[in-house]
Design a protein around this motif. Structure first.
Motif, short mmCIF file in Angstrom:
data_model
loop_
_atom_site.label_atom_id
_atom_site.label_comp_id
_atom_site.label_asym_id
_atom_site.label_seq_id
_atom_site.Cartn_x
_atom_site.Cartn_y
_atom_site.Cartn_z
N ASP A 65 0.63 -1.06 0.07
CA ASP A 65 -0.57 -0.20 -0.23
C ASP A 65 0.94 1.84 0.13
N ALA A 68 1.99 1.92 -3.05
CA ALA A 68 1.07 2.13 -4.26
C ALA A 68 -0.03 4.10 -4.25
N CYS A 72 1.59 6.82 -6.56
CA CYS A 72 0.93 7.69 -7.20
C CYS A 72 0.50 9.27 -7.32
N CYS A 88 -5.36 5.23 -6.57
CA CYS A 88 -4.78 4.74 -5.94
C CYS A 88 -5.87 3.98 -4.45
N THR A 90 -6.17 1.51 -2.06
CA THR A 90 -5.10 0.63 -0.58
C THR A 90 -5.90 -0.63 -0.13
N TYR A 108 -2.78 2.45 -9.30
CA TYR A 108 -2.03 2.01 -9.09
C TYR A 108 -2.53 1.70 -7.40
N ILE A 109 -2.71 0.11 -7.61
CA ILE A 109 -2.81 -0.37 -6.60
C ILE A 109 -1.82 -2.07 -5.90
#
Length: 180
Positions: A65, A68, A72, A88, A90, A108-109
């Motif tokens: 996370d 990510a 991001c 993003c 999380t 983003y992950i």
């Protein structure tokens, strides 16, 4: 060349030839390897932006996370300048936040979170409860960690299956029937 200049103007960083070659390699659907500190993150941004500009939704799968969120936020200005949306996801993201991030051009992950969202979608009974759009492009940061090391740990969804009599209660009930 345009993305190289956008990145320079937005971040103050100049891309090296190795980063551009890595981005080109990813655009061809192949694995690019760069040593730590050589700029994998910006190489992925170039590839992600070019895929997204082709109207292909991009998931950038990272190890955790923190990465990510960091990646991001660090690259938001680049995507904004290109007219692209970036989100993003999380572990703490709500359903609405996840849905919004998946709707972005670039999401983003953490790879584990993407895996869990995919598993949750398999359990959905209603279309509105689905999270993950069809996968078009996935860029995997730290592919060795995610595809090899993390692959040894299975993803398991656990939850309450509803109220059911305990095993003890069922056995007791059957035992009572047998004694009659």
């Amino acid at each position: 060349a345009i993305l190289k200049e956008i990145i320079r103007r937005q971040t103050g960083l100049s891309l090296f030839d190795a980063q551009l070659l890595a981005a080109d390699t990813m655009l061809q659907g192949r694995i690019a390897e760069l040593p730590t500190g050589e700029g994998k993150t910006l190489s992925a941004v170039v590839a992600a932006a070019l895929f997204a500009l082709q109207k292909r939704r991009v998931h950038i799968l990272v190890f955790n996370d923190y990465l990510a969120r960091r990646d991001c936020e660090a690259n938001q200005a680049i995507y904004d300048f290109c007219g692209l949306t970036c989100g993003c996801i999380t572990e703490q993201s709500t359903f609405a936040e996840r849905k919004a991030a998946y709707a972005c051009d670039v999401a983003y992950i953490a790879a584990k979170e993407a895996g869990f969202d995919c598993l949750r979608d398999f359990l959905c009974m209603e279309k509105d409860a689905l999270l993950c759009p069809p996968l078009q492009v996935a860029l995997v940061d730290e592919a060795d960690s995610i595809l090899i090391d993390e692959a040894r740990i299975p993803l398991v969804l656990a939850g309450n299956a509803g109220a059911r009599p305990s095993v003890t209660a069922r056995i007791s009930r059957y035992g009572g029937m047998l004694s009659q």
